[in-house]
Design an enzyme around this catalytic site. Structure first.
Site, PDB file in Angstrom:
ATOM      1  CG  ASP A   1      -1.906  -1.088   1.232  1.00  0.00           C
ATOM      2  OD1 ASP A   1      -2.159  -1.647   0.155  1.00  0.00           O
ATOM      3  OD2 ASP A   1      -2.413  -1.421   2.318  1.00  0.00           O
TER       4      ASP A   1
HETATM    5  P1  NAP Z   1       0.911  -3.985   3.111  1.00  0.00           P
HETATM    6  O1  NAP Z   1       0.262  -3.021   2.202  1.00  0.00           O
HETATM    7  O2  NAP Z   1       0.090  -4.596   4.179  1.00  0.00           O
HETATM    8  O3  NAP Z   1       1.545  -5.122   2.171  1.00  0.00           O
HETATM    9  C1  NAP Z   1       2.410  -6.050   2.683  1.00  0.00           C
HETATM   10  C2  NAP Z   1       2.745  -7.018   1.579  1.00  0.00           C
HETATM   11  O4  NAP Z   1       3.750  -7.883   2.084  1.00  0.00           O
HETATM   12  C3  NAP Z   1       1.600  -7.886   1.153  1.00  0.00           C
HETATM   13  O5  NAP Z   1       1.053  -7.448  -0.056  1.00  0.00           O
HETATM   14  C4  NAP Z   1       2.175  -9.296   1.080  1.00  0.00           C
HETATM   15  O6  NAP Z   1       2.010  -9.827  -0.215  1.00  0.00           O
HETATM   16  C5  NAP Z   1       3.643  -9.089   1.381  1.00  0.00           C
HETATM   17  N1  NAP Z   1       4.177 -10.163   2.222  1.00  0.00           N
HETATM   18  C6  NAP Z   1       3.609 -10.745   3.295  1.00  0.00           C
HETATM   19  N2  NAP Z   1       4.404 -11.698   3.785  1.00  0.00           N
HETATM   20  C7  NAP Z   1       5.501 -11.733   2.993  1.00  0.00           C
HETATM   21  C8  NAP Z   1       6.665 -12.516   2.979  1.00  0.00           C
HETATM   22  N3  NAP Z   1       6.889 -13.491   3.886  1.00  0.00           N
HETATM   23  N4  NAP Z   1       7.590 -12.264   2.021  1.00  0.00           N
HETATM   24  C9  NAP Z   1       7.376 -11.306   1.091  1.00  0.00           C
HETATM   25  N5  NAP Z   1       6.279 -10.540   1.055  1.00  0.00           N
HETATM   26  C10 NAP Z   1       5.354 -10.749   2.005  1.00  0.00           C
HETATM   27  O7  NAP Z   1       2.198  -3.367   3.818  1.00  0.00           O
HETATM   28  P2  NAP Z   1       2.842  -1.915   3.739  1.00  0.00           P
HETATM   29  O8  NAP Z   1       3.101  -1.512   2.335  1.00  0.00           O
HETATM   30  O9  NAP Z   1       3.970  -1.957   4.734  1.00  0.00           O
HETATM   31  O10 NAP Z   1       1.712  -0.943   4.249  1.00  0.00           O
HETATM   32  C11 NAP Z   1       1.282  -0.938   5.587  1.00  0.00           C
HETATM   33  C12 NAP Z   1      -0.205  -0.824   5.611  1.00  0.00           C
HETATM   34  O11 NAP Z   1      -0.621  -0.978   6.967  1.00  0.00           O
HETATM   35  C13 NAP Z   1      -0.681   0.538   5.125  1.00  0.00           C
HETATM   36  O12 NAP Z   1      -1.871   0.404   4.362  1.00  0.00           O
HETATM   37  C14 NAP Z   1      -0.954   1.264   6.420  1.00  0.00           C
HETATM   38  O13 NAP Z   1      -1.934   2.270   6.270  1.00  0.00           O
HETATM   39  C15 NAP Z   1      -1.418   0.138   7.307  1.00  0.00           C
HETATM   40  N6  NAP Z   1      -1.275   0.465   8.735  1.00  0.00           N
HETATM   41  C16 NAP Z   1      -0.040   0.696   9.242  1.00  0.00           C
HETATM   42  C17 NAP Z   1       0.091   1.090  10.548  1.00  0.00           C
HETATM   43  C18 NAP Z   1       1.439   1.430  11.130  1.00  0.00           C
HETATM   44  O14 NAP Z   1       1.476   2.045  12.176  1.00  0.00           O
HETATM   45  N7  NAP Z   1       2.530   1.043  10.487  1.00  0.00           N
HETATM   46  C19 NAP Z   1      -1.022   1.200  11.357  1.00  0.00           C
HETATM   47  C20 NAP Z   1      -2.273   0.939  10.803  1.00  0.00           C
HETATM   48  C21 NAP Z   1      -2.368   0.556   9.494  1.00  0.00           C
HETATM   49  P3  NAP Z   1       1.998 -11.428  -0.424  1.00  0.00           P
HETATM   50  O15 NAP Z   1       0.924 -11.957   0.452  1.00  0.00           O
HETATM   51  O16 NAP Z   1       1.715 -11.576  -1.875  1.00  0.00           O
HETATM   52  O17 NAP Z   1       3.343 -11.921  -0.062  1.00  0.00           O
END
Ligand code: NAP
Length: 466
Positions: A389
């Site tokens: 994301d």
């Molecule tokens: P993300 O959008 O959740 O995407 C993570 C990706 O990691 C997934 O698409 C997944 O695809 C891949 N993944 C999972 N396990 C894996 C593995 N073992 N090896 C390789 N890839 C793997 O993560 P992000 O880009 O870090 O974004 C964070 C999201 O969390 C944002 O939308 C944010 O708004 C939200 N959020 C964050 C917080 C915070 O404080 N950080 C708080 C609330 C919400 P596959 O399944 O295809 O592998």
């Protein structure tokens, strides 16, 4: 010890504790001073506990000793959970904090009711304490359950949900006000407790599992406020100060997270985020260019500037040490390496910083989103490690996207992008990512730890000449 001396020791310990808590928060806000911040927080808590234990009101210590043993018995194993489970562990801590506040309020009500000492002020403080305490208890348990995936992740919604939920809370608050006017109406007390417990559950049901980190820090804020009320009930200054710090820092953290996701509080709490996107996720998937670790290594070797973008997938795979090895391989070849840190990458604030620090990657290579975004057009290769994301260009232009307006890392503007993830499955927001089908992107499918390990092998096994 004389009464005066005991009083002075208690007050001095409380003062030291309050100062240490404030310094702790200050130091925790920067990676370089974070360890010192943790130490200051621990010392502050030790000072507060010493001040409380020597307090002249305590006449015997048996039950306190039982509490220490039971608390340590639960706390020590809880402190050993994996980093990816820290959000749910934190939720459990808040649940315990809320329960403690609720129980203390209940005990004080019973004692003061029996002694006829319930003033309007005391009753008001107790009402706030038990409503916030008990709703934090069940709300935090629900949040922990969703994060641990023992409860359904998807938001559960029904007609008039907000009206019903807020109606229940209004009845609890009304009953609390009634008790302030007439504290002897003890039958109202269990009604408030029950309504608060139910409200805590209903508050969390419509919120998607992925929004739990934001909700947890909001619950942290409620737990802090219930501690403030408890401080007034117990006439304990350090509890009021620590509760206020806890309440405001939790609130500020929720605001920071909401801003970084470009979402409002109302949207997080009542928007049922993560529900509608399921259908989109199952929709058609466009063609992607897939590569293997050797191809990725070849492309990386040709670069002079590489930016690594870690995301939640790096945390799941625990790939941070492999990422460090890869960084070393690239630096050895004279390639410039930086790490782009999005404020909400992963599942908790500072998630990526903590993992990269654990792998001993130098802090000065970690660059915040606003500082690195102008560099992407001059970057040869961006390596996206399990981030989704936070690198989705739809956030910039697709008004229908649930993440529209969320500030992102502009990795699509780089010359080439290598994205490592296991499949085409979506991330947190449950939506497709056009970055993966862009002309300048290649995907390397697999677990991040394994793939990066293979890239490192390819680089170290290769000629090494750049
Ligand atoms: P993300 O959008 O959740 O995407 C993570 C990706 O990691 C997934 O698409 C997944 O695809 C891949 N993944 C999972 N396990 C894996 C593995 N073992 N090896 C390789 N890839 C793997 O993560 P992000 O880009 O870090 O974004 C964070 C999201 O969390 C944002 O939308 C944010 O708004 C939200 N959020 C964050 C917080 C915070 O404080 N950080 C708080 C609330 C919400 P596959 O399944 O295809 O592998």
């Amino acid at each position: 010890m004389s009464d005066d001396l005991i009083y002075n020791v208690t007050q001095a310990s409380y003062l030291a504790a309050a100062a240490l808590f404030i310094f702790s928060l200050r130091w925790l806000s920067r990676p370089e001073t974070a360890r010192r911040g943790v130490l200051a927080g621990v010392l502050g808590m030790v000072a507060a506990i010493i001040g409380t234990l020597v307090h002249r009101d305590i006449t015997h210590y048996e039950w306190i000793a039982v509490g220490v043993v039971v608390g340590a018995g639960i706390g020590v194993p809880l402190s050993r959970v994996a980093l990816t489970a820290v959000p749910q562990r934190t939720a459990l801590s808040h649940a315990f904090g809320g329960l403690a506040a609720g129980l203390v309020g209940t005990a004080k009500y019973a004692l003061w009711l029996a002694d006829g000492e319930l003033t309007a002020f005391r009753m008001g403080a107790i009402s706030v304490e038990i409503i916030l305490g008990f709703l934090t208890f069940t709300g935090s348990l629900m949040a922990a359950g969703k994060l641990q995936e023992v409860l359904p992740q998807r938001p559960i919604t029904y007609r008039n949900q907000n009206f019903i939920n807020l109606g229940l809370l209004a009845v609890a608050v009304g009953a609390g006000l009634w008790l302030v006017v007439d504290p002897t109406q003890w039958q109202l007390f269990p009604v408030i407790v029950a309504l608060s417990l139910v409200f805590g559950v209903l508050l969390i049901i419509p919120i998607g599992g992925a929004d739990m980190p934001t909700v947890i820090s909001l619950l942290n804020s409620y737990a802090g406020l219930s501690a403030v009320a408890m401080g007034f009930v117990l006439e304990n200054k350090v509890l009021i100060i620590a509760g206020a710090l806890d309440g405001s820092s939790g609130f500020i953290l929720s605001v920071i997270m909401c801003r970084a996701m470009n979402r409002s509080f109302t949207n997080v709490l009542f928007g049922a985020f993560g529900q509608v996107q399921a259908a989109a996720a199952a929709g058609e998937q466009k063609a992607v260019k897939s590569a293997n670790p050797q191809d990725a290594a070849d492309l990386l070797e040709t670069a002079s500037q590489v930016v690594i973008v870690p995301g939640y997938g790096m945390a799941v795979a625990q790939a941070q040490h492999r990422v460090h090895e890869l960084r070393d391989q690239l630096v050895k070849r004279g390639i410039g390496v930086k790490f782009a840190i999005h404020p909400v990458a992963g599942r908790m604030p500072g998630h990526m910083n903590v993992l990269l620090a654990e792998a001993e990657i130098p802090y000065d290579e970690l660059v915040e989103m606003d500082d690195i975004n102008p560099d992407f057009p001059q970057t040869d290769v961006v390596l996206v490690v399990g981030a989704n994301d936070v690198v989705n260009p739809a956030a910039r232009h697709d008004k229908s996207s649930p993440i529209y307006g969320m500030p992102i890392l502009d990795v699509d503007k780089a010359k080439s992008v290598i994205a490592i993830k296991r499949s085409m499955n979506p991330g947190f927001a449950g939506i497709d990512n056009e970055l993966y089908t862009a002309d300048n992107t290649v995907m390397v499918f697999g677990d991040a730890k394994a793939v990066i390990g293979d890239i490192v092998k390819a680089l170290s096994g290769g000629s090494g000449i750049h």
